[in-house]
Design an enzyme around this catalytic site. Structure first.
Site, PDB file in Angstrom:
ATOM      1  N   GLU A 124      -0.870  -0.297  -6.201  1.00 59.52           N
ATOM      2  CA  GLU A 124      -1.371   0.593  -5.152  1.00 59.52           C
ATOM      3  C   GLU A 124      -1.523  -0.120  -3.817  1.00 59.52           C
ATOM      4  OE1 GLU A 124      -1.774   3.733  -3.621  1.00 59.52           O
ATOM      5  OE2 GLU A 124      -2.440   4.209  -5.654  1.00 59.52           O
ATOM      6  N   VAL A 127       1.415  -0.520  -0.723  1.00 52.85           N
ATOM      7  CA  VAL A 127       1.832   0.470   0.274  1.00 52.85           C
ATOM      8  C   VAL A 127       0.595   1.148   0.853  1.00 52.85           C
ATOM      9  CG1 VAL A 127       3.212   2.530   0.740  1.00 52.85           C
ATOM     10  CG2 VAL A 127       3.952   0.903  -1.017  1.00 52.85           C
ATOM     11  N   GLY A 129      -2.128  -0.027   2.291  1.00 49.12           N
ATOM     12  CA  GLY A 129      -3.456  -0.638   2.249  1.00 49.12           C
ATOM     13  C   GLY A 129      -4.395   0.137   1.337  1.00 49.12           C
ATOM     14  N   ILE A 131      -4.876   3.408   1.284  1.00 49.51           N
ATOM     15  CA  ILE A 131      -4.509   4.801   1.016  1.00 49.51           C
ATOM     16  C   ILE A 131      -4.049   4.935  -0.437  1.00 49.51           C
ATOM     17  CG2 ILE A 131      -2.989   6.701   1.673  1.00 49.51           C
ATOM     18  CD1 ILE A 131      -2.623   5.361   4.379  1.00 49.51           C
ATOM     19  N   GLU A 185       0.719 -11.178  12.852  1.00 50.26           N
ATOM     20  CA  GLU A 185       0.789 -12.572  12.461  1.00 50.26           C
ATOM     21  C   GLU A 185       1.297 -13.433  13.618  1.00 50.26           C
ATOM     22  OE1 GLU A 185      -0.254 -13.640   9.616  1.00 50.26           O
ATOM     23  OE2 GLU A 185      -0.415 -11.773   8.465  1.00 50.26           O
ATOM     24  N   ASP A 196       8.879  -5.455   6.430  1.00 50.90           N
ATOM     25  CA  ASP A 196       7.696  -5.065   5.668  1.00 50.90           C
ATOM     26  C   ASP A 196       7.763  -3.582   5.301  1.00 50.90           C
ATOM     27  OD1 ASP A 196       4.712  -5.605   4.885  1.00 50.90           O
ATOM     28  OD2 ASP A 196       4.645  -3.821   6.150  1.00 50.90           O
ATOM     29  N   LYS A 200       8.096  -1.565   1.505  1.00 51.91           N
ATOM     30  CA  LYS A 200       7.218  -0.465   1.109  1.00 51.91           C
ATOM     31  C   LYS A 200       8.025   0.797   0.808  1.00 51.91           C
ATOM     32  CE  LYS A 200       3.378  -2.374   3.756  1.00 51.91           C
ATOM     33  NZ  LYS A 200       2.583  -2.311   5.005  1.00 51.91           N
TER      34      LYS A 200
END
Length: 450
Positions: A124, A127, A129, A131, A185, A196, A200
Site C-alpha cells: 500500500e 503508491v 503515500g 492514500i 531530494e 517515480d 507507481k
C-alpha cells in the site's frame, strides 16, 4: 528493515503502544536492521533490537512479517532488496514494502515467489503515500469493471508545478524551493523525470488491469521542459492548468499507459490538487449502470491525501501489517494475476495535444509548421498566441539561455486534434530542424480525448 524517515515512524507508532486498542492486533518489533544504528531515535532505549545484519531480521525465528522500508537510492540496491523480499517469503514470512522501484522492476519474480511459498505481499505504501488506493482497488472495488485509473502520484512534481502556476516561478526556482522545504531530494532526477511515477503506474496497472508492465514500456515525460509561459497559455487559452499525471486507460482491447504533464481543464477535480498532495481517480463501468444523471466526468471514485512523509507512509505500512495479521495465512490479499488486456505501444497512444514553440519572429513560420503537420495527416485545432510583455519574453530568453533579443522572440502554441504520438514525433522531427526554431518544441497531452 530500515530506520529512516518511514522506518522510524513505524517504530514510533509501535513503541508508543497506541495500536492494540484500535486493532486488537498485537504488534511487536523483534529486530531492526539499519547500517548505522547508533544515531537512530530508538537505539538508546532499545539497543538490543538493532542489528547491522539484514539476515538477522529476515531469518529471525520469531518474525511473522518482514517490513522492508529501506528506500532504494541506487539501481544496484534494487536487486539486493528484491533478494531480501524473496528470501523472507522462502522462509515462510509475509512481507510489507514501501519500495515501489523494487516491485516495479522485479514484480514477476516477486509475485511468483509469493504464490510459490503461499505468502502475502503488502505494498500500500508504494503508491500515494497514505492514500489507501491499493487495498481499495484490490478489495473494495474488486467487483468493478475498470475503465481507467489515473492521477497525481508524485508530490515533488505537483509542488513544483503548483509553485510555477501560482507565483510565476521558473522551473529552477520552484525546484530549489522544493528542495529547501524537503519536498525534493538533493538529486531529484527520479521524481522530475517521471521515473517515480512510472514505477507507481506499473503497480496501479497491475492491480487495476492485471498488466505485466516493465520500465520502458510506458510513455514517460518529465516536467523539466515546462516553463511559466505554459501556464499562461493553459489558463488564458486552454481554460485549465498543467498537472503531472500517471494514466492507465482502457482503449478497446488495449490500455493506454503514460506518465506526462497534461493540460487539465479547470473544472476537473485534479486541477485543484496543489502542493505535495496526491490524488488518484478511478473509473468503473458497473457503478454507472442504470445511472443517467448527466454527469460527464470520467471518474466515479476519487482518492486524495498526503503523498509522502514518514507518518502517512507508516500508516499505510501498518495497515498492511494489520491486514495480513488478521487474514488466514497464505491468503493475505489478492495477488496480481495477468489480465487479458495488452499495453498499447507508446507511438500508438492517441489524443489531443498542446505543442508550444519558441521561434524567430519572422513571417511565414506558422504556415511552414502547419504544412508539416498536414503532410503527416495531423489536423490542427487552434493556434494560440498571447501578447507577451518584455519581462515575460526576457524570462523566456533567460530560462532557455537564448541570445536573441526579446523583440525577435515569438512564442505560440498549436493544439492538435486526435492524433497518434508516433505521428506527432515524426512531424516534430522535421520541424525542429527548421532554422527558425530556437527551442525544442514542447508537447503534452490535453486531457479528455485519449
Amino acid at each position: 528493515m530500515g530506520s529512516g524517515t518511514v522506518g522510524e515512524a513505524v517504530q514510533t507508532f509501535v513503541f508508543e503502544g497506541r495500536l492494540e486498542a484500535k486493532t486488537e492486533v498485537t504488534v511487536e518489533i523483534v529486530k531492526i536492521y539499519t547500517r548505522h544504528p547508533k544515531g537512530k531515535k530508538w537505539f538508546r532505549k532499545y539497543p538490543s533490537l538493532f542489528t547491522t545484519k539484514a539476515n538477522e531480521v529476515i531469518d529471525h525465528p520469531d518474525v511473522d512479517i518482514v517490513v522492508e522500508v529501506l528506500g532504494a537510492q541506487q539501481e544496484k540496491d534494487l536487486s539486493v532488496f528484491k533478494g531480501y523480499l524473496i528470501r523472507a517469503m522462502e522462509g515462510g514470512k509475509s512481507v510489507v514494502t514501501s519500495d515501489k522501484a523494487v516491485l516495479a522492476k522485479f514484480s514477476a519474480e516477486i509475485w511468483a515467489a509469493a504464490r510459490r511459498h503461499g505468502q502475502a505481499i503488502g505494498f500500500e505504501a508504494c503508491v500515494g503515500g497514505g492514500i489507501p488506493i491499493i487495498r481499495s482497488l484490490q478489495q473494495s472495488l474488486s467487483a468493478e469493471e475498470p475503465q481507467s485509473v489515473y492521477g497525481i502520484v508524485n508530490g515533488t512534481c505537483n509542488y513544483i508545478l503548483s509553485a510555477m502556476r501560482s507565483s510565476g516561478k521558473s522551473y529552477g526556482e520552484a525546484l530549489r524551493e522544493a528542495q529547501e522545504l524537503g519536498y525534493a531530494e538533493t538529486n531529484p532526477e527520479a521524481d522530475i523525470s517521471g521515473k517515480d511515477s512510472e514505477a507507481k503506474l506499473i503497480l496501479l496497472g497491475a492491480v487495476t488491469f492485471g498488466l505485466q508492465l516493465e520500465s520502458g514500456m510506458i510513455l514517460r515525460k518529465g516536467i523539466e521542459a515546462i516553463h511559466p509561459i505554459d501556464f499562461q497559455y493553459a489558463q488564458s487559452k486552454g481554460s485549465g492548468t498543467i498537472k503531472h499525471l500517471a494514466v492507465a486507460r482502457e482503449n478497446g482491447s488495449a490500455v493506454q499507459a503514460f506518465v506526462a504533464p497534461v493540460l487539465v481543464p479547470k473544472n476537473h477535480f485534479l486541477a485543484t490538487v496543489d502542493g505535495v498532495t496526491n490524488a488518484v481517480c478511478f473509473n468503473g463501468k458497473r457503478s454507472r449502470q442504470g445511472m443517467d444523471n448527466g454527469d460527464e466526468q470520467d471518474w466515479n471514485y476519487g482518492f486524495i491525501g498526503p503523498g509522502a512523509g514518514g507518518g502517512p507512509t507508516a500508516i499505510a505500512v501498518l495497515g498492511d501489517v494489520f491486514s495480513i495479521s488478521t487474514t488466514v495465512q497464505g491468503t493475505g490479499g489478492p495477488l496480481i494475476t495477468r489480465g487479458d488486456l495488452r499495453v498499447l505501444p507508446k507511438d500508438q497512444i492517441q489524443g489531443d495535444f498542446y505543442v508550444r514553440f519558441v521561434v524567430k519572429n519572422q513571417s511565414g513560420i506558422v504556415g511552414d509548421i502547419c504544412r508539416v503537420f498536414g503532410e503527416k495527416s495531423i489536423h490542427i485545432a487552434e493556434i494560440w498566441q498571447l501578447n507577451h510583455t518584455r519581462e515575460e519574453l526576457k524570462s523566456l530568453a533567460v530560462g532557455y539561455r537564448l541570445r536573441a533579443k526579446t523583440g525577435n522572440l515569438l512564442p505560440f502554441v498549436i493544439t492538435l486534434e486526435r492524433t497518434k504520438v508516433g505521428q506527432l514525433q515524426e512531424a516534430l522531427e522535421i520541424i525542429r530542424k527548421k532554422d527558425f526554431i530556437l527551442v525544442e518544441p514542447m508537447w503534452i497531452p490535453i486531457w479528455g480525448n485519449q
